[in-house]
Design a protein around this motif. Structure first.
Motif, mmCIF file in Angstrom:
data_model
loop_
_atom_site.group_PDB
_atom_site.id
_atom_site.type_symbol
_atom_site.label_atom_id
_atom_site.label_comp_id
_atom_site.label_asym_id
_atom_site.label_seq_id
_atom_site.Cartn_x
_atom_site.Cartn_y
_atom_site.Cartn_z
ATOM 1 N N VAL A 166 0.840 -1.198 0.000
ATOM 2 C CA VAL A 166 0.000 0.000 0.000
ATOM 3 C C VAL A 166 0.878 1.252 0.000
ATOM 4 O O VAL A 166 0.432 2.343 0.359
ATOM 5 C CB VAL A 166 -0.954 0.017 1.213
ATOM 6 N N ARG A 167 2.096 1.108 -0.438
ATOM 7 C CA ARG A 167 3.005 2.246 -0.480
ATOM 8 C C ARG A 167 2.552 3.277 -1.523
ATOM 9 O O ARG A 167 1.903 2.936 -2.500
ATOM 10 C CB ARG A 167 4.421 1.789 -0.818
ATOM 11 N N THR A 168 2.945 4.518 -1.286
ATOM 12 C CA THR A 168 2.674 5.582 -2.250
ATOM 13 C C THR A 168 3.978 5.996 -2.926
ATOM 14 O O THR A 168 5.068 5.565 -2.541
ATOM 15 C CB THR A 168 2.038 6.792 -1.555
ATOM 16 N N TYR A 169 3.841 6.833 -3.945
ATOM 17 C CA TYR A 169 5.025 7.263 -4.701
ATOM 18 C C TYR A 169 5.331 8.717 -4.373
ATOM 19 O O TYR A 169 4.504 9.607 -4.579
ATOM 20 C CB TYR A 169 4.773 7.118 -6.202
ATOM 21 N N ASP A 170 6.527 8.942 -3.845
ATOM 22 C CA ASP A 170 6.998 10.294 -3.558
ATOM 23 C C ASP A 170 8.502 10.335 -3.781
ATOM 24 O O ASP A 170 9.291 10.060 -2.878
ATOM 25 C CB ASP A 170 6.653 10.699 -2.128
ATOM 26 N N ALA A 171 8.900 10.637 -5.004
ATOM 27 C CA ALA A 171 10.317 10.811 -5.310
ATOM 28 C C ALA A 171 10.724 12.236 -4.944
ATOM 29 O O ALA A 171 9.891 13.156 -4.946
ATOM 30 C CB ALA A 171 10.579 10.533 -6.781
ATOM 31 N N GLU A 172 11.987 12.418 -4.640
ATOM 32 C CA GLU A 172 12.448 13.761 -4.308
ATOM 33 C C GLU A 172 13.896 13.953 -4.746
ATOM 34 O O GLU A 172 14.650 12.974 -4.891
ATOM 35 C CB GLU A 172 12.327 14.037 -2.815
ATOM 36 N N ILE A 173 14.246 15.208 -4.977
ATOM 37 C CA ILE A 173 15.649 15.569 -5.220
ATOM 38 C C ILE A 173 16.261 15.946 -3.883
ATOM 39 O O ILE A 173 15.818 16.891 -3.225
ATOM 40 C CB ILE A 173 15.764 16.730 -6.220
ATOM 41 N N ASP A 174 17.277 15.187 -3.481
ATOM 42 C CA ASP A 174 17.932 15.457 -2.205
ATOM 43 C C ASP A 174 18.946 16.583 -2.309
ATOM 44 O O ASP A 174 19.110 17.378 -1.376
ATOM 45 C CB ASP A 174 18.649 14.192 -1.709
ATOM 46 N N ASP A 175 19.622 16.623 -3.459
ATOM 47 C CA ASP A 175 20.721 17.589 -3.552
ATOM 48 C C ASP A 175 21.078 17.812 -5.013
ATOM 49 O O ASP A 175 20.907 16.907 -5.853
ATOM 50 C CB ASP A 175 21.952 17.076 -2.791
ATOM 51 N N VAL A 176 21.538 19.014 -5.298
ATOM 52 C CA VAL A 176 22.117 19.339 -6.600
ATOM 53 C C VAL A 176 23.478 19.975 -6.339
ATOM 54 O O VAL A 176 23.574 21.001 -5.647
ATOM 55 C CB VAL A 176 21.231 20.296 -7.408
ATOM 56 N N ASP A 177 24.520 19.368 -6.865
ATOM 57 C CA ASP A 177 25.881 19.844 -6.667
ATOM 58 C C ASP A 177 26.499 20.113 -8.039
ATOM 59 O O ASP A 177 26.566 19.201 -8.879
ATOM 60 C CB ASP A 177 26.700 18.800 -5.909
ATOM 61 N N VAL A 178 26.917 21.355 -8.264
ATOM 62 C CA VAL A 178 27.504 21.731 -9.553
ATOM 63 C C VAL A 178 28.973 22.032 -9.357
ATOM 64 O O VAL A 178 29.333 22.986 -8.637
ATOM 65 C CB VAL A 178 26.775 22.944 -10.157
ATOM 66 N N GLN A 179 29.814 21.188 -9.937
ATOM 67 C CA GLN A 179 31.259 21.376 -9.867
ATOM 68 C C GLN A 179 31.910 20.881 -11.138
ATOM 69 O O GLN A 179 31.466 19.876 -11.724
ATOM 70 C CB GLN A 179 31.862 20.609 -8.684
ATOM 71 N N ASP A 180 32.953 21.610 -11.539
ATOM 72 C CA ASP A 180 33.796 21.176 -12.656
ATOM 73 C C ASP A 180 32.974 20.880 -13.910
ATOM 74 O O ASP A 180 33.215 19.899 -14.629
ATOM 75 C CB ASP A 180 34.610 19.942 -12.267
ATOM 76 N N GLY A 181 31.953 21.710 -14.158
ATOM 77 C CA GLY A 181 31.170 21.553 -15.378
ATOM 78 C C GLY A 181 30.194 20.391 -15.362
ATOM 79 O O GLY A 181 29.664 20.017 -16.412
ATOM 80 N N ILE A 182 29.927 19.835 -14.180
ATOM 81 C CA ILE A 182 28.992 18.713 -14.049
ATOM 82 C C ILE A 182 27.947 19.049 -12.997
ATOM 83 O O ILE A 182 28.280 19.472 -11.888
ATOM 84 C CB ILE A 182 29.730 17.417 -13.646
ATOM 85 N N ALA A 183 26.665 18.855 -13.369
ATOM 86 C CA ALA A 183 25.571 18.975 -12.389
ATOM 87 C C ALA A 183 25.254 17.583 -11.888
ATOM 88 O O ALA A 183 24.836 16.715 -12.666
ATOM 89 C CB ALA A 183 24.352 19.617 -13.022
ATOM 90 N N ARG A 184 25.472 17.363 -10.586
ATOM 91 C CA ARG A 184 25.200 16.064 -9.971
ATOM 92 C C ARG A 184 23.893 16.165 -9.183
ATOM 93 O O ARG A 184 23.819 16.905 -8.198
ATOM 94 C CB ARG A 184 26.366 15.642 -9.079
ATOM 95 N N VAL A 185 22.897 15.424 -9.649
ATOM 96 C CA VAL A 185 21.556 15.481 -9.056
ATOM 97 C C VAL A 185 21.287 14.164 -8.346
ATOM 98 O O VAL A 185 21.360 13.089 -8.959
ATOM 99 C CB VAL A 185 20.480 15.741 -10.127
ATOM 100 N N THR A 186 20.979 14.237 -7.046
ATOM 101 C CA THR A 186 20.729 13.044 -6.239
ATOM 102 C C THR A 186 19.229 12.879 -6.015
ATOM 103 O O THR A 186 18.550 13.795 -5.555
ATOM 104 C CB THR A 186 21.443 13.134 -4.889
ATOM 105 N N VAL A 187 18.734 11.679 -6.373
ATOM 106 C CA VAL A 187 17.310 11.376 -6.307
ATOM 107 C C VAL A 187 17.078 10.238 -5.321
ATOM 108 O O VAL A 187 17.844 9.258 -5.298
ATOM 109 C CB VAL A 187 16.767 10.973 -7.696
ATOM 110 N N SER A 188 16.037 10.345 -4.508
ATOM 111 C CA SER A 188 15.659 9.260 -3.601
ATOM 112 C C SER A 188 14.132 9.215 -3.528
ATOM 113 O O SER A 188 13.433 9.915 -4.268
ATOM 114 C CB SER A 188 16.263 9.464 -2.208
ATOM 115 N N HIS A 189 13.614 8.393 -2.597
ATOM 116 C CA HIS A 189 12.167 8.229 -2.462
ATOM 117 C C HIS A 189 11.766 8.345 -0.999
ATOM 118 O O HIS A 189 12.455 7.829 -0.105
ATOM 119 C CB HIS A 189 11.723 6.877 -3.016
ATOM 120 N N VAL A 190 10.640 8.990 -0.758
ATOM 121 C CA VAL A 190 10.171 9.240 0.596
ATOM 122 C C VAL A 190 9.266 8.117 1.088
ATOM 123 O O VAL A 190 9.289 7.765 2.259
ATOM 124 C CB VAL A 190 9.431 10.598 0.660
ATOM 125 N N SER A 191 8.465 7.541 0.197
ATOM 126 C CA SER A 191 7.393 6.668 0.676
ATOM 127 C C SER A 191 7.451 5.234 0.160
ATOM 128 O O SER A 191 6.474 4.518 0.215
ATOM 129 C CB SER A 191 6.033 7.284 0.309
#
Length: 776
Positions: free
Chosen positions: A680-705
């Motif tokens: 009975v889980r629900t769907y809630d994805a989220e972006i935890d962090d965005v880190d921009v260094q050395d010409g790269i955007a690093r986007v971290t994704v996880s799930h809450v529920s």
């Protein structure tokens, strides 16, 4: 509106100085039934300042409603607050009026047709948010969804690919039924003759039958269980009266237990082809009551409409999974039946029109010459042709006294029929191209009283044949419609399906009428062609049918070459489309998805809103997600069509569906079956962090529920350009967080977002977006 924004408004409102006697604010309350003087629920209430939306939660029902369009009158400790109690974009009106004394409130709540008392105490927004957060289910890891999804071990009857196995078998049940209807007593009487073939690998020493009419006696198990039987007028006169039953000419004594009957056979019925004939004389009184489920009668100005279903003793399914499937009929779980051929002889007063499962065998006996000519025109007409007109209501046509209507249906699992002196009957042709290149000219029919007629702005049953024609043609995309007729009958029933025929509300109009016609005729694919076990697995027909209703509605309203139809271009107003919108599903998740039962729960074990959620809405949404966001249309459609073709006129189990979809699509979907169908889980994805260094955007994704899907990360740059990268679902099988890297190519990153196209039912869209602070 976000709660923190509302908090600012409420605090500003409080600063005016009149807070102590003012109703605006946040409250925790008990909901009290004034007649019993006992609490029936509790929750939180946010009364917002004028012009802003409020909120009400009901803990016991799992409801989280937005109070929209509100007005607030508040003076000297007396207040009145009114608006709409909105869940998922719609809901009933409400009004709340009472008194405030400092931090205490006493008020009367009128919600729809219910009147209740509220006793409340004032709290602050932070306390409410903390309480709601504490009551929320704990965050569950998504990695466990990727463990092997356990299915029954494949065998010679059901293969690992999802196909019927090399030694798959099922029984055959052929019926000859002759009955008469006496409208003065509402009694149906006659005899059913069953020719039964035992194709199983074992001898049978008994046979089980369903006696569903016994549901409508006061002492039935369904009545005691508080099921749909309560909608009927339970009466000792209801239920079956059985005559002398014979098996191959030998008298047998039945054992009757509520809605089930066991016949002990005089001799074992041999395996692998043994045949027997069972004769059962029977009669029953057609139950009355506006809420009688799935069959019954409706009085209208020109007569009584008889909706005849579950009207004869029916042999239960004997299969390789459960043996005899003799679960009792409680009124909620539907049906599981054997396939065979049916010959019907239905004798009714001459002034009645009859429509039935199957092809009419004796039109010369029941229709006048002119009516027969109209019928033949209808067989080739794309437009509605009246067979029995409004002016002919109650006239006998070619008949006098009592008339017998004869029908034959081949390779079906059931038969149903409707009869009334009040019927207007019209028909048209729906040409369906079959797999071999031939055309099946399906006779689309509708039978309805004058009370069903609508207006050009609000079309009624005079348009049911057009709606039925669209349904049969549109849904034949999945598998060509094989039967000779498809019939809509106006009735007291909200909507109930049988092979080639359905009974639906005479009051339905416009979009709701299209929706119910399309849904109930759509059931010809599930479970009439694909004969799943509705009693146990309601989602395998209701959910699948909910899914196909969406594309069908879009095709009729938005892609119709006739742009003059009422509602052209407004498919989103149909239930079939609304129910498959990801954001609609997400909004409703908190209110209807808060139960503790999964989709795989048996139908009779689902109560209240869980039945609609787990049988219709959630599985329908699941198939839509597979098609639009997981597999894509080409792979999904190929696999879904293969499932129908493999299991047409057979008895699939859930594992057969799961395995077929994986076999044909080439995709391991264990994570999806477990997460969507077995939690009975629900769907809630989220972006935890965005880190921009050395010409790269690093986007971290996880799930809450705890529910997981593949997704897409989109990065937006200061110059307005964007870049996307897909996040495969397998990444979350390794780690709870996945970080993707997107080259910036020298551009400044301003924002990152997941699921930018809104494909998934994410319950919190705000944490899908991550805005970077402006760089110094």
């Amino acid at each position: 509106m976000r709660l923190r924004t509302l908090l600012v408004l409420l605090l500003a409102f409080a600063a005016t100085g009149a807070w102590a006697q003012n109703a605006a604010g946040v409250w925790t309350f008990d909901l009290i039934n004034p007649e019993a003087n006992e609490a029936v629920d509790s929750g939180f209430l946010v009364i917002a300042p004028p012009g802003e939306d409020g909120r009400m939660t009901l803990d016991g029902q799992g409801l989280d409603a937005t109070l929209t369009g509100t007005t607030l009158t508040d003076s000297d400790g007396t207040f009145s607050y009114a608006g709409t109690f909105e869940v998922g974009g719609a809901g009933p009106p409400f009004s709340l009026s009472g008194t405030v004394d400092g931090d205490e409130m006493t008020a009367t709540l009128v919600l729809g047709n219910s009147t209740l008392t509220i006793e409340a105490g004032r709290i602050d927004m932070e306390t409410m948010e903390e309480a709601i957060a504490e009551a929320a289910p704990p965050i569950e890891p998504v990695k466990d969804l990727f463990e092997p999804f356990q299915l029954p071990t494949p065998n010679v009857y059901r293969s690992a690919s999802g196909r019927p196995g090399p030694q798959y078998w099922q029984q055959e049940a052929d019926y000859k039924i002759a009955v008469s209807l006496d409208p003065s007593t509402h009694i149906v009487s006659g005899e059913v003759v069953l020719s039964y073939t035992n194709n199983s690998p074992e001898d049978l020493d008994k046979m089980w039958f369903q006696l569903e009419q016994n549901l409508f006696v006061p002492t039935s198990r369904g009545a005691s269980a508080g099921s749909r039987a309560d909608g009927a007028s339970l009466d000792e006169r209801n239920g079956y009266r059985l005559g002398t039953i014979t098996v191959d000419g030998r008298t047998v004594t039945p054992f009757v237990d509520d809605t089930r009957m066991r016949l002990d056979l005089p001799e074992p019925l041999e395996a692998s082809g043994g045949e027997t004939e069972v004769r059962i004389p029977f009669s029953f009184r057609v139950p009355e009551g506006p809420g009688t489920p799935r069959m019954g009668r409706l009085d209208v100005a020109d007569g009584t409409i008889y909706s005849m279903a579950q009207w004869y003793p029916r042999v239960t399914v004997f299969d390789d999974v459960n043996g005899w499937n003799n679960l009792p009929y409680l009124g909620s779980g539907e049906f599981y039946l054997e396939y065979g051929d049916f010959d019907l002889a239905l004798t009714v007063p001459a002034n009645m029109e009859v429509v039935s499962t199957g092809a009419l065998q004796n039109p010369n006996d029941v229709y006048s010459r002119e009516q027969r000519q109209r019928l033949e025109r209808a067989r080739t007409s794309s437009e509605r042709v009246y067979i029995a007109t409004e002016d002919e209501i109650g006239q006998p046509g070619a008949r006098s006294g009592m008339t017998t209507w004869r029908f034959r249906a081949e390779n079906v699992r059931d038969v149903a029929w409707g009869a009334s002196a009040a019927f207007i009957v019209d028909a048209a042709n729906a040409p369906v191209q079959m797999a071999d290149g031939s055309t099946n000219n399906v006779l689309i029919m509708s039978a309805y009283p004058k009370e069903g007629l609508g207006t050009p702005e609000e079309p009624g049953w005079e348009e049911a044949t057009h709606f039925g024609k669209a349904s049969i043609e549109n849904n034949s995309y999945w598998y060509p419609y094989p039967y000779p007729v498809a019939i809509s009958v106006a009735s007291h029933i909200g909507g109930m399906e049988y092979p080639m025929i359905h009974f639906s509300s005479v009051r339905s109009r416009h979009f709701s009428l299209f929706g119910v016609v399309d849904h109930e005729l759509g059931h010809n694919w599930f479970p009439m062609i694909v004969g799943s076990d509705e009693r146990r697995h309601a989602w395998m027909d209701e959910g699948f049918n909910t899914f196909i209703n969406g594309p069908s509605a879009i095709q009729y309203y938005n892609e119709n070459p006739d742009t003059s139809i009422a509602g052209y271009g407004q498919a989103e107003r149909t239930q079939g489309v609304q129910l498959l919108q990801p954001d609609t599903f997400a909004r409703l998740t908190g209110s209807f998805g808060s139960g503790d039962d999964e989709i795989l729960t048996y139908a009779d074990q689902l109560s209240g809103q869980e039945g609609g959620w787990n049988s219709y809405f959630k599985p329908g949404m699941g198939l839509s997600l597979l098609r639009t966001a997981v597999l894509g249309e080409e792979r999904f459609d190929r696999a879904f069509k293969a499932y129908i073709e493999r299991w047409a006129y057979k008895h699939p189990q859930p594992a057969d569906f799961f395995r077929t979809m994986e076999d044909v699509s080439g995709e391991d979907l264990d994570w999806f079956w477990r997460g969507w169908f077995d939690t009975v889980r629900t769907y809630d994805a989220e972006i935890d962090d965005v880190d921009v260094q050395d010409g790269i955007a690093r986007v971290t994704v996880s799930h809450v529920s705890g529910l997981v899907f593949p997704t897409t990360v989109e990065v937006t740059f200061a110059d307005g350009s964007t870049a996307r990268l897909a996040v495969p679902v397998e990444g979350f099988g390794v780690s709870e967080e996945v970080t993707v890297e997107i080259p910036t190519d020298g551009r400044e990153v301003t924002m990152a977002q997941i699921d930018p196209d809104g494909l998934y039912p994410d319950v919190d869209r705000e944490n899908d977006v991550y805005v970077l602070e402006e760089m110094e």
